[in-house]
Design an enzyme around this catalytic site. Structure first.
Site, PDB file in Angstrom:
ATOM      1  N   TYR A 146       0.812  -1.213   0.000  1.00 44.06           N
ATOM      2  CA  TYR A 146       0.000   0.000   0.000  1.00 44.06           C
ATOM      3  C   TYR A 146       0.851   1.272   0.000  1.00 44.06           C
ATOM      4  O   TYR A 146       0.413   2.303  -0.464  1.00 44.06           O
ATOM      5  CB  TYR A 146      -0.914   0.033   1.234  1.00 44.06           C
ATOM      6  CG  TYR A 146      -2.169  -0.778   1.095  1.00 44.06           C
ATOM      7  CD1 TYR A 146      -2.113  -2.156   0.941  1.00 44.06           C
ATOM      8  CD2 TYR A 146      -3.408  -0.166   1.127  1.00 44.06           C
ATOM      9  CE1 TYR A 146      -3.265  -2.902   0.835  1.00 44.06           C
ATOM     10  CE2 TYR A 146      -4.567  -0.909   1.019  1.00 44.06           C
ATOM     11  CZ  TYR A 146      -4.492  -2.277   0.869  1.00 44.06           C
ATOM     12  OH  TYR A 146      -5.643  -3.008   0.765  1.00 44.06           O
ATOM     13  N   LYS A 195       3.761 -15.449   3.006  1.00 46.61           N
ATOM     14  CA  LYS A 195       4.002 -16.213   1.780  1.00 46.61           C
ATOM     15  C   LYS A 195       5.503 -16.477   1.724  1.00 46.61           C
ATOM     16  O   LYS A 195       6.204 -16.078   0.785  1.00 46.61           O
ATOM     17  CB  LYS A 195       3.493 -15.402   0.565  1.00 46.61           C
ATOM     18  CG  LYS A 195       3.476 -16.165  -0.744  1.00 46.61           C
ATOM     19  CD  LYS A 195       2.396 -17.242  -0.809  1.00 46.61           C
ATOM     20  CE  LYS A 195       2.522 -18.044  -2.100  1.00 46.61           C
ATOM     21  NZ  LYS A 195       1.649 -19.232  -2.127  1.00 46.61           N
ATOM     22  N   ASP A 227      -2.299 -18.545   1.135  1.00 48.95           N
ATOM     23  CA  ASP A 227      -3.285 -19.276   0.318  1.00 48.95           C
ATOM     24  C   ASP A 227      -3.948 -20.365   1.154  1.00 48.95           C
ATOM     25  O   ASP A 227      -5.163 -20.572   1.100  1.00 48.95           O
ATOM     26  CB  ASP A 227      -2.642 -19.854  -0.960  1.00 48.95           C
ATOM     27  CG  ASP A 227      -1.312 -20.563  -0.728  1.00 48.95           C
ATOM     28  OD1 ASP A 227      -0.761 -20.471   0.391  1.00 48.95           O
ATOM     29  OD2 ASP A 227      -0.817 -21.210  -1.668  1.00 48.95           O
ATOM     30  N   ASP A 251      -6.012  -7.256   4.200  1.00 50.40           N
ATOM     31  CA  ASP A 251      -7.155  -6.661   3.492  1.00 50.40           C
ATOM     32  C   ASP A 251      -8.036  -7.766   2.919  1.00 50.40           C
ATOM     33  O   ASP A 251      -9.253  -7.779   3.098  1.00 50.40           O
ATOM     34  CB  ASP A 251      -6.635  -5.756   2.373  1.00 50.40           C
ATOM     35  CG  ASP A 251      -7.773  -5.148   1.571  1.00 50.40           C
ATOM     36  OD1 ASP A 251      -8.746  -4.686   2.191  1.00 50.40           O
ATOM     37  OD2 ASP A 251      -7.695  -5.162   0.326  1.00 50.40           O
ATOM     38  N   ASP A 255     -11.894  -9.416   4.512  1.00 48.12           N
ATOM     39  CA  ASP A 255     -13.182  -9.484   3.795  1.00 48.12           C
ATOM     40  C   ASP A 255     -13.720 -10.907   3.836  1.00 48.12           C
ATOM     41  O   ASP A 255     -14.916 -11.133   4.024  1.00 48.12           O
ATOM     42  CB  ASP A 255     -13.022  -9.072   2.320  1.00 48.12           C
ATOM     43  CG  ASP A 255     -13.339  -7.596   2.089  1.00 48.12           C
ATOM     44  OD1 ASP A 255     -13.119  -6.803   3.034  1.00 48.12           O
ATOM     45  OD2 ASP A 255     -13.790  -7.235   0.988  1.00 48.12           O
TER      46      ASP A 255
HETATM   47  C1  IPM Z   1     -10.213  -1.670   3.851  1.00 47.93           C
HETATM   48  C2  IPM Z   1     -10.488  -1.126   2.493  1.00 47.93           C
HETATM   49  C3  IPM Z   1      -9.349  -0.185   2.108  1.00 47.93           C
HETATM   50  C4  IPM Z   1      -8.058  -0.995   2.147  1.00 47.93           C
HETATM   51  C5  IPM Z   1      -9.521   0.497   0.745  1.00 47.93           C
HETATM   52  C6  IPM Z   1     -10.816   1.302   0.696  1.00 47.93           C
HETATM   53  C7  IPM Z   1      -8.342   1.357   0.379  1.00 47.93           C
HETATM   54  O1  IPM Z   1     -10.650  -2.154   1.573  1.00 47.93           O
HETATM   55  O2  IPM Z   1     -10.149  -0.873   4.816  1.00 47.93           O
HETATM   56  O3  IPM Z   1     -10.088  -2.887   3.978  1.00 47.93           O
HETATM   57  O4  IPM Z   1      -7.739  -1.675   1.177  1.00 47.93           O
HETATM   58  O5  IPM Z   1      -7.390  -0.954   3.177  1.00 47.93           O
HETATM   59 MG    MG Z   2     -10.634  -4.077   2.421  1.00 51.08          MG
END
Ligand code: IPM
Ligand code: MG
Length: 361
Positions: A146, A195, A227, A251, A255
């Site tokens: 990032y 990894k 993975d 990240d 999710d």
């Molecule tokens: C998160 C989001 C952010 C990230 C994006 C919006 C830049 O996906 O907070 O997980 O990737 O960190």
């Molecule tokens: Mg995210």
């Protein structure tokens, strides 16, 4: 106690969900005799519209001077929005990255917990979720891909784009220390995700995590390739307590972890530096498609406000009261659209906020 909170409603559903979290904080203030003072600032697309940049220096300074920041979400529809027709550092998400970096918020805590009531909303089979799961992802937030050097250029007539993934040992050590210390307050297990079969940064990660582990002999440490971790999360999520990982892996895995709780609308997060200061935000995005319709789930933001009470204000009892109120409302059968299953009572964003506030005891 007097708490100075900067709110960043942001874009999309951000303003609606932050409003509900403030409603719940106000109720905490009333019941437990605290006063919270809110200073709203712009970030993301709304800041671009007003000032031409996703985060102004003034907004960053206002946030820096507060006790804690409560953030909704930033960004719009990437394929179809004027905010994306500009250089990457002027896009809404650049504001989020700038505040994380600017306030040194290197430790991102994302808990994923399966409420018994939401077992039917969980996409995994019952045999897999068994008696549920309760894990936290400790994601490094100010390093890695990032924030590495990046560029796009033409080489011999061919377009080429580069992103770099760099970690130094100090960055790894400080996030590992956070992971082990939170594990000490939980079930004392850390899975460090990397990894290391391919990446140098992962091999250094593993080495430093092992050094830190020596200071926490009670904590059991396992290493897992990313993975494999993605697979294990949907095969046996109950095996995880604290998952420690770098920025990009965190990240993606967060999710995935959020979805198995039933909805991404349930997952809170705290981003902390070395002090009590923190930024609290739901792990989900701005969901522009459902913005302004009073259907977004405010629970992730309300649970983020509970994390704020716990980590920035040392108000454990009050944080527990918010979490208990969320639990009660779910037990009573109330659901927003994203977690609605047969037999539930569907409510909108603001009614969900009212119900949780009413149940603060
Ligand atoms: C998160 C989001 C952010 C990230 C994006 C919006 C830049 O996906 O907070 O997980 O990737 O960190
Ligand atoms: Mg995210």
């Amino acid at each position: 106690m007097d708490g100075k909170i900067v709110t960043i409603p942001g874009d999309g559903i951000g303003p609606e969900i932050v409003r509900e979290a403030c409603k719940v904080l106000d109720k905490i203030g009333k019941v437990y005799r605290h006063s919270f003072q809110y200073t709203p600032v712009l970030m993301g697309g709304c800041s671009i519209d007003e000032y031409g940049v996703p985060l102004t220096d003034e907004a960053l300074e206002t946030a820096r001077k507060s006790d804690a920041v409560l953030l909704g979400a930033v960004g719009g529809d990437v394929g179809n929005s004027r905010w994306y027709d500009v250089a990457p550092d002027l896009r809404p998400e650049a504001g989020l990255l700038a505040i994380r970096k600017g306030l040194n918020l290197f430790a991102n805590i994302r808990p994923a917990y399966l409420y018994g009531e939401l077992a039917d909303a969980c996409p995994l089979k019952k045999e897999i979720t068994g008696s549920g799961f309760d894990l936290v992802i400790m994601r490094e937030l100010t390093g890695g891909l990032y924030f590495g050097e990046r560029h796009t250029r033409e080489v011999n007539g061919v377009m080429e784009a580069t992103d770099t993934l760099t970690y130094n040992e100090n960055e790894i050590r400080r996030i590992a220390v956070k992971a082990f210390s939170i594990a000490m307050k939980r079930r004392k297990q850390v899975v460090s995700v990397d990894k290391a079969n391919v990446l140098d940064s992962s091999r250094l990660w593993r080495k430093v995590v092992e050094e830190v582990a020596k200071d926490y002999p009670e904590v059991e440490l396992r290493h897992m390739l990313v993975d494999n971790c993605a697979m294990q999360l949907v095969m046996n999520p109950g095996q995880f307590d604290v998952v420690l990982t770098e920025n990009m892996f965190g990240d993606i895995l967060s999710d995935e972890a959020s979805m198995i709780t039933g909805s991404i609308g349930m997952l809170s997060s705290a981003s902390l530096n070395e002090t009590k200061f923190g930024l609290y935000e739901p792990s989900h995005g701005s969901a522009p498609d459902i913005a302004g319709k009073d259907i977004a789930n405010p629970i992730a933001t309300i649970l983020s406000a509970a994390m704020m009470l716990r980590y920035s204000f040392d108000l454990d009892k009050e944080a527990n009261a918010v979490e208990a109120a969320v639990q009660k409302v779910l037990t009573d059968g109330f659901r927003t659209a994203d977690i609605m299953t047969a037999g539930g009572r569907q409510v909108g964003t603001s009614e969900m906020g009212d119900l949780i506030a009413e149940n603060i005891k």
